[in-house]
Motif scaffolding. Structure first.
Motif, mmCIF file in Angstrom:
data_model
loop_
_atom_site.group_PDB
_atom_site.id
_atom_site.type_symbol
_atom_site.label_atom_id
_atom_site.label_comp_id
_atom_site.label_asym_id
_atom_site.label_seq_id
_atom_site.Cartn_x
_atom_site.Cartn_y
_atom_site.Cartn_z
ATOM 1 N N ASP A 122 63.662 21.883 23.742
ATOM 2 C CA ASP A 122 62.398 21.841 23.001
ATOM 3 C C ASP A 122 62.634 22.452 21.631
ATOM 4 O O ASP A 122 62.841 23.664 21.515
ATOM 5 C CB ASP A 122 61.304 22.617 23.732
ATOM 6 N N ASN A 163 67.226 15.581 27.561
ATOM 7 C CA ASN A 163 65.793 15.412 27.337
ATOM 8 C C ASN A 163 65.427 16.246 26.114
ATOM 9 O O ASN A 163 65.568 17.471 26.127
ATOM 10 C CB ASN A 163 64.993 15.882 28.552
ATOM 11 N N ASN A 201 65.672 6.290 25.844
ATOM 12 C CA ASN A 201 64.235 6.091 25.647
ATOM 13 C C ASN A 201 63.807 6.898 24.426
ATOM 14 O O ASN A 201 63.949 8.126 24.416
ATOM 15 C CB ASN A 201 63.464 6.535 26.892
ATOM 16 N N ASN A 224 62.670 17.185 23.032
ATOM 17 C CA ASN A 224 61.342 17.158 22.419
ATOM 18 C C ASN A 224 61.477 17.607 20.974
ATOM 19 O O ASN A 224 61.850 18.752 20.699
ATOM 20 C CB ASN A 224 60.377 18.079 23.164
ATOM 21 N N ASN A 264 59.362 3.179 21.764
ATOM 22 C CA ASN A 264 57.905 3.242 21.618
ATOM 23 C C ASN A 264 57.661 3.906 20.273
ATOM 24 O O ASN A 264 57.721 5.118 20.149
ATOM 25 C CB ASN A 264 57.291 4.048 22.758
ATOM 26 N N SER A 265 57.402 3.095 19.269
ATOM 27 C CA SER A 265 57.387 3.618 17.902
ATOM 28 C C SER A 265 56.007 4.135 17.512
ATOM 29 O O SER A 265 54.986 3.750 18.099
ATOM 30 C CB SER A 265 57.840 2.534 16.912
ATOM 31 N N GLN A 284 60.658 7.758 21.968
ATOM 32 C CA GLN A 284 59.233 7.728 21.627
ATOM 33 C C GLN A 284 59.086 8.466 20.304
ATOM 34 O O GLN A 284 59.176 9.685 20.250
ATOM 35 C CB GLN A 284 58.391 8.381 22.720
ATOM 36 N N SER A 285 58.886 7.710 19.252
ATOM 37 C CA SER A 285 58.894 8.307 17.918
ATOM 38 C C SER A 285 57.494 8.722 17.490
ATOM 39 O O SER A 285 56.489 8.291 18.075
ATOM 40 C CB SER A 285 59.501 7.335 16.901
ATOM 41 N N GLY A 286 57.434 9.553 16.441
ATOM 42 C CA GLY A 286 56.167 10.010 15.889
ATOM 43 C C GLY A 286 56.016 9.562 14.452
ATOM 44 O O GLY A 286 56.257 8.398 14.124
ATOM 45 N N GLN A 295 66.453 10.905 26.790
ATOM 46 C CA GLN A 295 65.005 10.750 26.705
ATOM 47 C C GLN A 295 64.508 11.610 25.535
ATOM 48 O O GLN A 295 64.771 12.815 25.499
ATOM 49 C CB GLN A 295 64.319 11.193 28.002
ATOM 50 N N THR A 296 63.806 10.992 24.600
ATOM 51 C CA THR A 296 63.360 11.746 23.426
ATOM 52 C C THR A 296 61.881 11.505 23.161
ATOM 53 O O THR A 296 61.385 10.378 23.270
ATOM 54 C CB THR A 296 64.151 11.355 22.166
ATOM 55 N N THR A 297 61.191 12.578 22.803
ATOM 56 C CA THR A 297 59.827 12.511 22.281
ATOM 57 C C THR A 297 59.861 13.213 20.931
ATOM 58 O O THR A 297 60.101 14.422 20.864
ATOM 59 C CB THR A 297 58.823 13.202 23.221
#
Length: 333
Positions: free
Chosen positions: A114, A190, A233, A192, A256-257, A235-237, A211-213
């Motif tokens: 994180d 993983n 995976n 964040n 997931n853009s 997931q962008s911001g 896995q990325t957020t």
């Protein structure tokens, strides 16, 4: 008019500016203890009261405005001088944390990282008897948890005061995270992301899953060449994201853009299929040399693939499962 003249001649703001300079000078000379700008910001209601008093009385007489300014500066100096006795802590010191974990008999590992506002770099650890090694320069507290024996779970994070965005004034050092992972151990990551920039050069690492957020910071990923297939995976911001794909590797990439632009760099020799399964307001750019397999909703979604995809021993499948307002660019390099 008379009102304009008294407004121009008010001594409140000149006294405040001179007093602020004196406070900083006294602090630098050691006559005042180190103080947190965040603690001063907590006194913002007092600033409203002082401004109101200046509006009521300071505009009638320049000297009254000057007196209000002097009393304000005096109150601030007294507050700072007695702040240690009042239990108000000095700003957190920036410290360098160097942490590591012995490799031992580890056969696989899963990382949970994180991040915070500091830039983060992740790369392969040179030949070492450590599972990982991290150097973190932060004003916050570092939290590390390692569980398991042969299969380990590693959790890494920091915790900072909500007002640590002001630490660039109290502590002008460059803050960062530098993380190195043992490349010989199968690793699932993983991640964040937050507002700090991310730079993950995973070349040489035996990656099994990513896995990325992501948050508002920019992110760059260089994915590794591996013998075994793996999943990614993203997931962008709002931050821009760049993904560099490997050659001669089988992987499945799901995107997931968000509102930030996403760029995927594809090796020229890679066998690739791109499936856009979701529509969004951001544009999608497909390499000209890829041919259309199918289109849905006009050109809003569909499938494209490289000429060498069919029958390829190792292939890359990219699925866009969600789209925001940011552009998506797939580029052959």
């Amino acid at each position: 008019t008379m009102t304009d003249n008294t407004h121009r001649n008010s001594l409140f703001w000149p006294v405040i500016l001179i007093g602020a300079g004196c406070i900083l000078l006294l602090r630098n000379l050691g006559y005042l203890p180190d103080f947190s700008w965040a603690a001063l910001l907590n006194l913002w209601p007092v600033a409203l009261i002082v401004l109101g008093l200046d509006l009521l009385f300071g505009r009638k007489s320049p000297w009254v405005g000057g007196l209000i300014g002097l009393l304000t500066i005096g109150a601030v100096i007294a507050f700072l001088y007695f702040s240690p006795a009042l239990g108000i802590k000095a700003p957190a010191e920036v410290k360098t944390e160097v942490i590591s974990e012995p490799l031992g008999n580890t056969t696989s590992v899963e990382y949970f990282i994180d991040t915070a506002a500091q830039p983060v770099s992740v790369q392969a650890l040179p030949k070492s008897t450590d599972l990982f090694k991290a150097t973190i320069l932060t004003p916050g507290q570092v939290f590390l948890s390692v569980a398991g024996d042969a299969h380990k779970t590693v959790q890494l994070s920091t915790r900072s005061n909500p007002n640590t965005w002001l630490n660039f004034i109290n502590n002008p050092q460059r803050l960062y995270w530098d993380i190195a992972l043992n490349p010989a151990v199968p690793s699932a990551i993983n991640l964040n992301g937050a507002s700090g920039a991310l730079n993950l050069d995973l070349r040489g690492i035996m990656l099994t899953d990513l896995q990325t957020t992501l948050g508002s910071g920019s992110s760059q990923f260089i994915l590794p060449v591996t013998d075994a297939p793996y999943d990614v995976n993203v997931q962008s911001g709002s931050g821009a994201v760049t993904l560099n794909l490997p050659e001669n590797t089988e992987l499945a990439l799901a995107i997931n853009s968000g509102s930030g632009a996403v760029t995927v760099e594809i090796p020229h020799s890679a066998a690739v299929r791109i499936e856009v399964l979701s529509s969004g307001s951001g544009g999608v750019r497909i390499p000209n040399e890829y041919h259309v397999v199918g289109l849905n909703n006009g050109a809003a979604s569909g499938s494209w693939q490289s000429s060498n995809f069919e029958g390829a021993e190792k292939s890359i499948i990219i699925r866009v499962v969600g789209r925001g307002s940011g552009s998506l660019t797939f580029r052959v390099k």
